[in-house]
Structures are given as structure tokens and as C-alpha cells.
Design a protein around this motif. Sequence first.
Motif, PDB file in Angstrom:
ATOM      1  N   ALA A 192      57.164  60.802  40.389  1.00 30.27           N
ATOM      2  CA  ALA A 192      57.680  60.805  41.754  1.00 30.27           C
ATOM      3  C   ALA A 192      57.907  62.239  42.230  1.00 30.27           C
ATOM      4  O   ALA A 192      57.635  62.572  43.395  1.00 30.27           O
ATOM      5  N   ASP A 212      62.311  51.785  35.793  1.00 27.35           N
ATOM      6  CA  ASP A 212      62.395  52.030  37.232  1.00 27.35           C
ATOM      7  C   ASP A 212      61.119  51.699  37.985  1.00 27.35           C
ATOM      8  O   ASP A 212      61.160  51.504  39.202  1.00 27.35           O
ATOM      9  N   SER A 213      59.950  51.614  37.278  1.00 29.10           N
ATOM     10  CA  SER A 213      58.718  51.369  38.041  1.00 29.10           C
ATOM     11  C   SER A 213      57.770  50.369  37.405  1.00 29.10           C
ATOM     12  O   SER A 213      56.738  50.045  37.985  1.00 29.10           O
ATOM     13  N   MET A 247      53.126  52.053  34.395  1.00 26.11           N
ATOM     14  CA  MET A 247      52.626  53.210  35.121  1.00 26.11           C
ATOM     15  C   MET A 247      51.103  53.152  35.270  1.00 26.11           C
ATOM     16  O   MET A 247      50.399  52.749  34.343  1.00 26.11           O
ATOM     17  N   SER A 293      57.898  57.999  34.957  1.00 23.55           N
ATOM     18  CA  SER A 293      57.681  57.589  36.348  1.00 23.55           C
ATOM     19  C   SER A 293      58.544  58.400  37.307  1.00 23.55           C
ATOM     20  O   SER A 293      58.120  58.692  38.441  1.00 23.55           O
ATOM     21  N   GLU A 294      59.725  58.803  36.882  1.00 20.02           N
ATOM     22  CA  GLU A 294      60.541  59.692  37.713  1.00 20.02           C
ATOM     23  C   GLU A 294      59.893  61.068  37.819  1.00 20.02           C
ATOM     24  O   GLU A 294      59.926  61.705  38.885  1.00 20.02           O
ATOM     25  N   HIS A 345      48.641  58.336  36.873  1.00 21.81           N
ATOM     26  CA  HIS A 345      49.961  58.921  37.107  1.00 21.81           C
ATOM     27  C   HIS A 345      50.518  59.511  35.811  1.00 21.81           C
ATOM     28  O   HIS A 345      51.049  60.634  35.797  1.00 21.81           O
ATOM     29  N   THR A 368      58.199  51.671  32.321  1.00 22.53           N
ATOM     30  CA  THR A 368      59.537  52.220  32.530  1.00 22.53           C
ATOM     31  C   THR A 368      60.382  51.229  33.309  1.00 22.53           C
ATOM     32  O   THR A 368      59.863  50.392  34.051  1.00 22.53           O
ATOM     33  N   ARG A 423      62.097  44.081  32.649  1.00 26.07           N
ATOM     34  CA  ARG A 423      62.790  43.634  33.859  1.00 26.07           C
ATOM     35  C   ARG A 423      64.156  43.048  33.540  1.00 26.07           C
ATOM     36  O   ARG A 423      64.985  42.891  34.429  1.00 26.07           O
TER      37      ARG A 423
END
Length: 545
Positions: free
Chosen positions: A434, A315-316, A319, A430-431, A323, A313, A291
Amino acid sequence: MHPRAGQRARPEDLVDVDALIRSYSERRPDPADPAQRVSFGTSGHRGSSFDGAFNEDHIAAITQAIVEYRATQGVTGAILIGRDTHALSEPAWRTTLEVLAGNGVDALVDSRDAFTPTPAVSHAILKLNRQAPGRTDGIVITPSHNPPRDGGFKYNPPSGGPAGSDATSAIAKRANELLANGLSGVRRIPFERAVAAAGRYDFLGEYVDDLPSILDLDAVRRGKVKIGADPLGGASVGYWGEIADRHGLDLTVVNTTVDPRWAFMPLDTDGKIRMDCSSPAAMANLIEIMRGPATYDIATGNDADADRHGIVTADSGLMNPNHYLAVAVDYLFRRREQWGAKVAVGKTLVSSSMIDRVAADLGRGLLETPVGFKYFVPGLLDGSIGFGGEESAGASFLREDGSVWTTDKDGILLALLAAEIMGTSGKSPSEHYAALAAKHGAPAYARLDAPATREQKARLGALSPKDVAADVLAGEPITQVLTRAPGNDEPIGGLKVVTQNAWFAARPSGTEDVYKIYAESFLGEDHLRQVQDEARGVVSEALQG
């Protein structure tokens, strides 16, 4: 949720290591108490010396039973011994060596006298058996991610993976006979003689140097992927730095501390210290690092024996294991061209149906098995499945050329795969997920526990499809009721109920008076809760029926 979940442990949360080890050698288990007998679950025998469930007598009896069992199977070569960083692993390792040497069985221990992850032992068994088929097997002394007070003991036959139920049942039966007879029949010699007789094997070097055969590490270097690896105080602590050095990766070991109390760990959701790399609470330290300023592109965690993985990751955050398994399947089957068109995907029946949809999109067969990595062993050995994964963040896959890598879960491998994915695509796992969710739908998934007596759990484990009277679940027609896995027709020890957009599975707990309900819906969180509510009713009615 415990009020201090995700917060660092306090002194009062820590185990008394000295007392734990004293209990290991001083307490004698009561063979008449079912809780103090040898019992192999999906991941071996586990328990605490404080409870009379993991004591010196247990390990001496189990080791003697393994010696006798492997003789009946014609396994005559050395047995490889691995261990993790739990406090009880060291004394159990000593007992194991004493009994093996007392029986004249050759043992191979780590050449550095260091900790050895489960995947390194599986990798070594398979390598040695390529030179002399069927001669080598292994023991890994670990309770995986369990709390610091626990110990664990696993047997891996020459297949390299977790032992099947035929083997574990025979071993447990003989071990309990030995316990009941006061260890009469157990042969052992003093530790100093036993360890001097043991051979040495470079688990770390053989494993780390072989990684380019299964991963595109050039892509990680080209992509300049910055990796932060947290061993969570486990057996992979010595491996990550060597991986960085030998393969020239931009990889930092964010925590090199080994402490059998795990004083540096945040508490898990129930307030216990648990090295669960799939739990946001237990992984709070690593999540917090990600973070901050963008120090790392990918951060990874492993449990105590490194057979599980956690992927964080920027961005998320952490995980969901389901996923990441879906992403790994989609990526690998698009990139590993040498695997061949007939190689299938392996998953447990409580893993996300996102994997089913990804496999169908890839045009790949799906092998859906009961819970337990042992069910993937044959397919990984013969190359008929390219990837086997469990919802609990455990998986392995084939080498680039389609040959077997490990037949046990490999958390180090799956963590490095996340870096490869980012290196080749420039996008985080994680991308990638998505994008899969946009294509196939975004499922909501959860697991909860419901109370059950021992009799109800036994009934649940013996249900047949005709015991389920319902024909609708959460507004959708039921399309399947399963009590045997479709991939191998093995009993699942419970049941799974499926509709077009949702499913639930119910399985009895092996250690608590509860049954576990796994559920998933592609129609959102509200529909998931409806599935969970109705699942209790379906199970209750079936148990009464």
C-alpha cells in the motif's frame, strides 16, 4: 468463473488414482501423434497418462536421453532425484531410477525416502558442485501446480536451475527417437536393484539448516511472528515442521494431509483441482482461516513442488503475486547491504511495471527477460542480479553475503521472507505494498486468453516490431514495441507494446489454441479494459499483416 470455484471438491471431481497409474504402465504412446510426443515447455515435459502424454515409455526415453546428453556435457557425477506428491510421480521416479542404474549412472535420492521440493534439489546441486564443480545435476519429477491427473519431469543441469532450450531440445529430440524405435537403446534394470544401488542425500537437513544464511530468522523470532503454513498437500509437507523446530519459529502447519487426489482442495476458477497458491479460489481454505480470529500474522501456501509461493495477510487476504514481488524487491535491496550497489533486479517482461518503478527508485538496474526462470540463472550464479522473479509467483534471491542460494524458484524461501518483513517492520507485506502504491501509483493488472489457430500462434511467435502498425494504445503514444527482451535480447515468443502508463504483452499458449494477453495500466481499471480491447485489435492486425 466456475459456479463451484473456491468450494471443496466433490467425489465426482476426484481422479481415479488406480486407473491413472495403470494407464502409466499399460498405455503406449503413439509417436506419430504430436500430443503424445515428448515436449519440454518452460517447466519440463508434462501430461497425463490418460491422454498418452505421460507414460512409462516417455519417462524411460527421457531419462535415457538425459543420460546421453549429460555424457556429452562431461557431467560424470551423481544425479539428484526429487519428486512431489502427484500420483504419477512415484511410478515415474521408479522408472527413472531403473534407467539411470541400467546405464551405470549414480543417483542420489532422499535419505528419508520422502518427497523433495524443487528448491531443495537446486540447493543441493549447487552445494555439491562447490565441492566438485560441474559434476552433479538433477531431475525433479513434478507437474508443479497442475491437476492431480498430470505428471511432470524437469531436468536441472549443473547450474542448478531449469535447463535451457539447447538442452531440452536435444533431450526431447533423442527421447522421441527412442519412442519411435520402440525404446530400442534404453537400458534399465529392475527397480529393486536400482533403488538398492542409489545413494542417499539429506535434502531436508541440508536445506533447512542453511536458511539462516539467507534469512534473518532472528527478526522473525524477535517479532514473535505467528505463521500458518499450508503445503497444499505438496512436497514441502515435511519441511515446514522441521523449519519450525530447528529454528524455533512460532509456525503451525495448518494442513499435513497428503492425498494424490487432493480431495481437500477447493476448485480453481475453471472448476479443476489445481494447487495454485496464487489463485484465491484454490487458496480458499487458507484465506478463510485468516478471516477468523487473528490466529496468524502471516499465512503462506506452496504448490506441489514448492517452487511457488502464496502470501495471505489479515488485512488484505491473498496478495497478488506481482504486488508481493514488488514488496520483496523493495525490502531486500534496502536491507541486504552486502549485495553491493551494482547488483540488479531481474523480472520477466509480463511482470508488473511496479517492479520497474521500485527498481528505479532504488537506483538499481533492471534485467527484463522472456518468460522462464532459466533466464535468471546466470545472474544468480555470478551475483549480478540479487533477485529474480516471475509474475506466476516464483522467485529466488541471493544469500546475505551476496552468493547464490538457488537458481530455481523457491516458494519456501519467499514465504519465510514475508515473515521476516513483518518481524523487522511490524507491518504486513500488504501494508508495505500500500505504501509503494501511494508512492508510485496503483496499477491494474490482468491476464486473459484469446482464440488462435496453430498457424496464428506460430505467426505471433515470429513477429517483429515492424509488424505493429499502431502508434497509439488506449489514448497514449506507443513508446516501445518489443519482440526481444531488453534485458538479454532473447526472443520473447510474442510481442510487448508499451506506453507511459500501460502495456500489454501477447504470447501463444503452448498447450491450447489460444494466445495470452497480459496487460497493466496505472490509470485504473477502465483504462486497463481499454488496453485489453485494443490489444486484441493490434495483435489481430499484426497477424494478418
